[in-house]
Design a protein around this motif. Structure first.
Motif, mmCIF file in Angstrom:
data_model
loop_
_atom_site.group_PDB
_atom_site.id
_atom_site.type_symbol
_atom_site.label_atom_id
_atom_site.label_comp_id
_atom_site.label_asym_id
_atom_site.label_seq_id
_atom_site.Cartn_x
_atom_site.Cartn_y
_atom_site.Cartn_z
ATOM 1 N N LYS A 276 0.812 -1.212 0.000
ATOM 2 C CA LYS A 276 0.000 0.000 0.000
ATOM 3 C C LYS A 276 0.849 1.267 0.000
ATOM 4 C CE LYS A 276 -0.669 -0.494 4.998
ATOM 5 N NZ LYS A 276 -1.683 -0.728 6.053
ATOM 6 N N TYR A 277 2.095 1.157 0.465
ATOM 7 C CA TYR A 277 2.964 2.328 0.495
ATOM 8 C C TYR A 277 3.459 2.671 -0.910
ATOM 9 C CZ TYR A 277 2.790 0.720 5.271
ATOM 10 O OH TYR A 277 2.337 0.286 6.485
ATOM 11 N N THR A 278 3.924 1.655 -1.639
ATOM 12 C CA THR A 278 4.364 1.909 -3.014
ATOM 13 C C THR A 278 3.181 2.320 -3.892
ATOM 14 O OG1 THR A 278 4.146 -0.447 -3.564
ATOM 15 C CG2 THR A 278 6.313 0.331 -2.861
ATOM 16 N N GLU A 279 2.013 1.746 -3.623
ATOM 17 C CA GLU A 279 0.830 2.116 -4.391
ATOM 18 C C GLU A 279 0.482 3.593 -4.183
ATOM 19 O OE1 GLU A 279 -3.951 1.023 -4.631
ATOM 20 O OE2 GLU A 279 -2.572 -0.297 -3.547
ATOM 21 N N TYR A 280 0.556 4.032 -2.916
ATOM 22 C CA TYR A 280 0.257 5.425 -2.605
ATOM 23 C C TYR A 280 1.276 6.361 -3.248
ATOM 24 C CZ TYR A 280 -0.080 9.780 -0.023
ATOM 25 O OH TYR A 280 -0.189 11.101 0.306
ATOM 26 N N ILE A 281 2.561 6.046 -3.117
ATOM 27 C CA ILE A 281 3.607 6.895 -3.684
ATOM 28 C C ILE A 281 3.478 6.961 -5.201
ATOM 29 C CG2 ILE A 281 6.092 7.134 -4.065
ATOM 30 C CD1 ILE A 281 6.566 6.059 -1.293
ATOM 31 N N GLU A 282 3.180 5.826 -5.822
ATOM 32 C CA GLU A 282 3.051 5.796 -7.270
ATOM 33 C C GLU A 282 1.916 6.708 -7.732
ATOM 34 O OE1 GLU A 282 3.133 2.515 -10.850
ATOM 35 O OE2 GLU A 282 2.417 1.913 -8.882
ATOM 36 N N LYS A 283 0.781 6.669 -7.032
ATOM 37 C CA LYS A 283 -0.333 7.557 -7.366
ATOM 38 C C LYS A 283 0.081 9.024 -7.188
ATOM 39 C CE LYS A 283 -4.185 4.454 -6.252
ATOM 40 N NZ LYS A 283 -5.333 4.213 -5.347
ATOM 41 N N TRP A 284 0.751 9.290 -6.085
ATOM 42 C CA TRP A 284 1.171 10.669 -5.791
ATOM 43 C C TRP A 284 2.130 11.179 -6.863
ATOM 44 C CZ3 TRP A 284 5.056 14.036 -4.950
ATOM 45 C CH2 TRP A 284 4.791 15.187 -4.189
ATOM 46 N N VAL A 285 3.102 10.366 -7.215
ATOM 47 C CA VAL A 285 4.104 10.748 -8.218
ATOM 48 C C VAL A 285 3.438 10.983 -9.575
ATOM 49 C CG1 VAL A 285 6.028 9.856 -9.595
ATOM 50 C CG2 VAL A 285 6.111 9.721 -7.095
ATOM 51 N N ASN A 286 2.496 10.126 -9.951
ATOM 52 C CA ASN A 286 1.805 10.284 -11.237
ATOM 53 C C ASN A 286 1.032 11.597 -11.287
ATOM 54 O OD1 ASN A 286 2.764 7.883 -12.277
ATOM 55 N ND2 ASN A 286 0.976 6.696 -11.643
ATOM 56 N N ILE A 287 0.365 11.937 -10.167
ATOM 57 C CA ILE A 287 -0.380 13.189 -10.120
ATOM 58 C C ILE A 287 0.577 14.374 -10.178
ATOM 59 C CG2 ILE A 287 -1.853 14.641 -8.663
ATOM 60 C CD1 ILE A 287 -3.145 12.042 -7.651
ATOM 61 N N TYR A 288 1.686 14.282 -9.454
ATOM 62 C CA TYR A 288 2.682 15.349 -9.479
ATOM 63 C C TYR A 288 3.170 15.582 -10.909
ATOM 64 C CZ TYR A 288 6.931 17.998 -8.452
ATOM 65 O OH TYR A 288 7.894 18.963 -8.416
ATOM 66 N N GLU A 289 3.519 14.505 -11.603
ATOM 67 C CA GLU A 289 4.045 14.634 -12.959
ATOM 68 C C GLU A 289 2.982 15.194 -13.898
ATOM 69 O OE1 GLU A 289 5.450 10.710 -13.794
ATOM 70 O OE2 GLU A 289 7.434 11.095 -12.937
ATOM 71 N N ARG A 290 1.733 14.777 -13.709
ATOM 72 C CA ARG A 290 0.653 15.294 -14.539
ATOM 73 C C ARG A 290 0.482 16.802 -14.365
ATOM 74 N NH1 ARG A 290 -5.030 13.533 -12.530
ATOM 75 N NH2 ARG A 290 -4.678 15.377 -11.228
ATOM 76 N N GLU A 291 0.449 17.246 -13.102
ATOM 77 C CA GLU A 291 0.283 18.671 -12.828
ATOM 78 C C GLU A 291 1.523 19.475 -13.223
ATOM 79 O OE1 GLU A 291 -2.653 19.895 -11.929
ATOM 80 O OE2 GLU A 291 -3.355 17.832 -12.063
ATOM 81 N N ASP A 292 2.683 18.857 -13.076
ATOM 82 C CA ASP A 292 3.927 19.525 -13.467
ATOM 83 C C ASP A 292 3.947 19.794 -14.972
ATOM 84 O OD1 ASP A 292 6.636 20.491 -12.901
ATOM 85 O OD2 ASP A 292 7.314 18.731 -14.021
ATOM 86 N N ARG A 293 3.496 18.822 -15.756
ATOM 87 C CA ARG A 293 3.438 19.019 -17.215
ATOM 88 C C ARG A 293 2.500 20.180 -17.570
ATOM 89 N NH1 ARG A 293 4.052 13.206 -17.292
ATOM 90 N NH2 ARG A 293 1.807 12.906 -17.070
#
Length: 325
Positions: A65-82
């Protein structure tokens, strides 16, 4: 420090998560890395992102659940960063990367209208830098954005953090009408070489909106150019081949009337472009070139005389723009 609204989009899924992971893992480095990610999610999201990326590289195979949470967070960060990077890249004139970033945004969110609006107009900006490599895709984006806006769709208002100002959904333009005017203008310029008739239609549409496009000399220069390379060229060649220097026929008379109507549109467009340049020294070179072009057509239509041409220019902006013949 970047504020990419990840917290506003993704809620923390468990209270005291660093304590839980500390209980489940004996790896001090792993715990420290996760803590660095958690502690910086709000105040320093760029640091959290780097920590999250490192965590996934090292422990992504855990699939917990920790890697799953981080992966979601990172994907959202990259999406908003773009989304934040796209207008910056365009303003910097980095069009190659801008179109790459824009394509990535639309790959994940095909309905993200802001990207299509920005990329549609970016094609015109790239042309100003003598870069026509993006013309095709930019034209597609402009057409798609126009279609969406005309059907009633609106750009999405970005999610904001508490205390942040509400962003303008139309930026860098002023309003929906202003956005449509600039997109129609971009569409016209991008299609001028391949489909000048489409360019005429887009320019005539662009000036129906209250926008700076309506008051810009180049709008009417491009309109004249579209008439010249569109209907005028083939009509002129056909007339010269079939009717010029031959006895008058009903067919020849009709062909000449149609040709004259197009020439009148060219003269009118050049007159408006010239009138809008005024006496600005920055546009003097263009003004002289446009005046020379206009004079050729005007004299042809007036038995070799330029009498009345100055008056036509001075009064051109007080008349409605003539429709496409």
């Amino acid at each position: 420090m970047k504020r990419l609204l990840v917290l506003a989009t993704l809620t923390v899924f468990v209270f005291g998560i660093t304590n839980v992971i500390a209980q489940e893992a004996q790896d001090d480095a792993k715990v420290a890395l996760y803590k660095r990610f958690v502690d910086n999610r709000g105040p320093h999201q760029d640091i959290a992102y780097q920590a999250g990326k490192e965590y996934l590289e090292k422990y992504g195979k855990d699939k917990d659940k920790y890697t799953e949470y981080i992966e979601k967070w990172v994907n959202i960060y990259e999406r908003e960063d773009r989304k934040q990077k796209l207008p910056i890249l365009i303003n910097q004139g980095n069009f190659n990367e801008a179109f790459q970033v824009g394509a990535k945004i639309l790959e994940g969110e095909p309905d993200y209208l802001q990207a299509r609006i920005l990329l549609g107009y970016a094609g015109y900006l790239a042309m100003l830098k003598n870069d026509e490599s993006h013309n095709g895709e930019a034209l597609g984006y402009a057409k798609s954005a126009i279609e969406s806006l005309e059907s009633g769709k609106m750009p999405k208002a970005p999610t904001t953090l508490p205390g942040d100002p509400k962003p303008d959904i139309w930026a860098p333009f002023k309003s929906k009408d202003d956005t449509l005017a600039y997109l129609q203008f971009a569409k016209a310029v991008l299609s001028l070489k391949a489909t000048p008739d489409d360019s005429i239609d887009a320019l005539l549409k662009a000036v129906t909106y209250e926008s700076e496009i309506k008051k810009t000399p180049s709008t009417y220069y491009f309109l004249a150019a579209a008439y010249e390379s569109g209907p005028y060229k083939p009509m002129s060649e056909s007339y010269q081949s079939l009717h010029a220097n031959k006895p008058e026929t009903p067919e020849g008379k009709v062909a000449l009337e149609k040709l004259n109507a197009v020439m009148d549109r060219i003269i009118d467009a050049y007159a408006r472009a010239i009138a809008l340049t005024g006496t600005d020294p920055k546009t003097e070179k263009a003004r002289k070139e446009w005046l020379a072009q206009m004079t050729t057509y005007y004299k042809f239509r007036n038995a070799g005389s330029d009498a009345g041409m100055t008056e036509l220019i001075n009064g051109s902006l007080q008349k409605p723009l003539p429709p496409k013949p």
